[in-house]
Design a protein around this motif. Structure first.
Motif, PDB file in Angstrom:
ATOM      1  N   PHE A 204     -49.501 -31.201  35.718  1.00 34.96           N
ATOM      2  CA  PHE A 204     -50.691 -32.054  35.584  1.00 34.96           C
ATOM      3  C   PHE A 204     -51.517 -32.014  36.868  1.00 34.96           C
ATOM      4  N   ARG A 205     -50.840 -32.046  37.998  1.00 30.68           N
ATOM      5  CA  ARG A 205     -51.575 -32.006  39.273  1.00 30.68           C
ATOM      6  C   ARG A 205     -52.250 -30.646  39.443  1.00 30.68           C
ATOM      7  N   ASP A 206     -51.669 -29.578  38.868  1.00 27.99           N
ATOM      8  CA  ASP A 206     -52.367 -28.278  38.839  1.00 27.99           C
ATOM      9  C   ASP A 206     -53.634 -28.397  37.994  1.00 27.99           C
ATOM     10  N   VAL A 247     -43.998 -46.294  29.515  1.00 26.88           N
ATOM     11  CA  VAL A 247     -42.965 -45.734  30.385  1.00 26.88           C
ATOM     12  C   VAL A 247     -43.331 -44.268  30.619  1.00 26.88           C
ATOM     13  N   LYS A 248     -43.174 -43.827  31.845  1.00 29.54           N
ATOM     14  CA  LYS A 248     -43.561 -42.462  32.191  1.00 29.54           C
ATOM     15  C   LYS A 248     -42.739 -41.951  33.362  1.00 29.54           C
ATOM     16  N   PRO A 249     -42.192 -40.745  33.308  1.00 27.94           N
ATOM     17  CA  PRO A 249     -42.108 -39.815  32.170  1.00 27.94           C
ATOM     18  C   PRO A 249     -41.254 -40.375  31.031  1.00 27.94           C
ATOM     19  N   SER A 312     -48.611 -37.076  24.339  1.00 29.39           N
ATOM     20  CA  SER A 312     -47.949 -35.779  24.454  1.00 29.39           C
ATOM     21  C   SER A 312     -48.921 -34.628  24.305  1.00 29.39           C
ATOM     22  N   TYR A 313     -48.729 -33.625  25.177  1.00 24.70           N
ATOM     23  CA  TYR A 313     -49.492 -32.373  25.074  1.00 24.70           C
ATOM     24  C   TYR A 313     -49.085 -31.594  23.826  1.00 24.70           C
ATOM     25  N   PHE A 314     -47.987 -32.004  23.202  1.00 26.41           N
ATOM     26  CA  PHE A 314     -47.540 -31.365  21.961  1.00 26.41           C
ATOM     27  C   PHE A 314     -48.266 -31.936  20.738  1.00 26.41           C
TER      28      PHE A 314
HETATM   29  C1  PBG Z   1     -52.142 -39.932  38.263  1.00 25.34           C
HETATM   30  C2  PBG Z   1     -51.563 -39.431  36.994  1.00 25.34           C
HETATM   31  C3  PBG Z   1     -50.518 -38.517  36.923  1.00 25.34           C
HETATM   32  C4  PBG Z   1     -50.291 -38.262  35.582  1.00 25.34           C
HETATM   33  C5  PBG Z   1     -51.189 -39.041  34.847  1.00 25.34           C
HETATM   34  N1  PBG Z   1     -51.957 -39.773  35.750  1.00 25.34           N
HETATM   35  C6  PBG Z   1     -49.781 -37.793  37.994  1.00 25.34           C
HETATM   36  C7  PBG Z   1     -49.391 -38.501  39.196  1.00 25.34           C
HETATM   37  O1  PBG Z   1     -49.079 -39.691  39.210  1.00 25.34           O
HETATM   38  O2  PBG Z   1     -49.391 -37.834  40.225  1.00 25.34           O
HETATM   39  C8  PBG Z   1     -49.244 -37.314  35.101  1.00 25.34           C
HETATM   40  C9  PBG Z   1     -49.321 -36.833  33.721  1.00 25.34           C
HETATM   41  C10 PBG Z   1     -48.479 -35.646  33.425  1.00 25.34           C
HETATM   42  O3  PBG Z   1     -47.713 -35.137  34.264  1.00 25.34           O
HETATM   43  O4  PBG Z   1     -48.580 -35.180  32.293  1.00 25.34           O
HETATM   44  N2  PBG Z   1     -52.873 -41.077  38.245  1.00 25.34           N
END
Ligand code: PBG
Length: 323
Positions: A204-206, A247-249, A312-314
């Motif tokens: 995601f950061r990419d 909740v994430k991930p 989800s990207y899926f």
């Molecule tokens: C940042 C943010 C992130 C994601 C969503 N919003 C990354 C982070 O906290 O560095 C990640 C989403 C993903 O990995 O699919 N505000």
């Protein structure tokens, strides 16, 4: 004599379907999508095969395709060039900025879509952090002011659900009050309540070119070792007016999803993040896993754990598979 034979309930597809406890539906999904400046652009994210950054014109076409598949909710994230970033994420609440323009155009063209946003400084921050940085520290209360401005700009653009992903303390209450004061009592908030400092956000950061320029996010995102802390975050966000708790991930945190589902009546969402997507894609491309089956099992597990909603990207591939 064996009286109890659990295998009897697995003996045919019809019986297996009768006793199946968890079912996925396209209604469960929010599809995260990426917008960037320019026109005619559809640029694949290297670490996320089949996921693209779109310019606004091609994004609109893609949303048409996605909604035709039955997906009713998307979450939009922006990619900005370094030249638009600064310490204060000023661009994030400029009413004429790409992201805000994209939200209002999407809402105009797809009024029935549930349009979710992202609230955090990182896509617009020259420091690559979700909050305001001073002397190497991420300032909490000073960040709230900037998040509030983003929230209002997004609400004015017609967003349905705001998604604060920044993990600053008190931001749900702060944003709720601002929204209500401005008459946006109907705009929902899906709080990234329980967001861990995870290695699984790499792809995601990419996609956003948003990796932190120094340090990590451990002073605001949660320690992956902790689950009791999730209850504290959930209680605060529920009290502050969140409509959904996320909740994430998702996949490494199924116990956390279950804990949240057991303790809160608000709908629980889980973010099946970029790294979880990338792992399955990479293994499938190598012929090491059946990509479709692994995808369905991963998504089903997240739902079984207690998530009603899955980002989800899926989502698109799931909808295509079911179409
Ligand atoms: C940042 C943010 C992130 C994601 C969503 N919003 C990354 C982070 O906290 O560095 C990640 C989403 C993903 O990995 O699919 N505000």
């Amino acid at each position: 004599m064996l009286i109890n034979r659990p295998r009897r309930n697995r003996k045919s597809a019809a019986i297996r379907d009768l006793v199946q406890e968890t079912n996925l539906s396209v209604n469960d999904f929010i599809f995260p999508m990426f917008v960037m400046e320019g026109s005619g652009i559809k640029s694949e994210i290297k670490s996320m095969p089949n996921i693209y950054r779109f310019s606004l014109d091609t994004l609109i076409e893609e949303i048409k395709e996605v909604t035709d598949l039955g997906i009713k909710s998307i979450c939009l994230f922006p990619n900005y060039p370094e030249s638009k970033k600064d310490k204060y994420a000023t661009e994030s609440h400029n009413p004429n900025t790409l992201y805000i323009k994209a939200l209002s155009e999407i809402k105009n063209k797809f009024p029935d879509l549930a349009l979710m946003t992202d609230i955090a400084m990182d896509p617009y921050s020259s420091d690559g952090h979700d909050g305001l940085v001073e002397n190497g520290q991420i300032l909490n209360d000073e960040t709230l002011d900037i998040l509030g401005k983003m929230a209002l700009a997004q609400a004015r653009a017609g967003a349905d659900i705001l998604g604060p992903s920044d993990m600053m303390d008190g931001r749900i209450g702060y944003i709720r009050e601002l929204l209500d004061d401005e008459g946006f009592t109907n705009v929902s908030i899906m709080s990234y309540s329980v967001k861990y400092a995870s290695a699984f956000y790499g792809p995601f950061r990419d996609a956003l070119d948003s990796a932190p320029k120094f340090g990590d996010k451990k002073t605001y995102q949660m320690n992956p070792a902790n689950v009791r802390e999730a209850l504290i975050e959930g209680q605060l966000d529920a009290a502050e007016g969140a409509d959904f708790l996320m909740v994430k991930p998702a996949f490494s945190y199924l116990d956390v999803i279950k804990t949240m589902a057991d303790n809160f009546d608000l709908p629980i969402a889980a973010y099946n993040v970029s790294g979880e997507y990338a792992m399955i894609k990479a293994a499938a491309q190598n012929g090491w896993l059946d990509g479709d089956k692994a995808m369905l099992e991963m998504l089903l597990s997240i739902k079984r754990a207690g998530a009603k909603i899955i980002l989800s990207y899926f989502a698109k591939e799931y909808a295509q598979l079911k179409a």
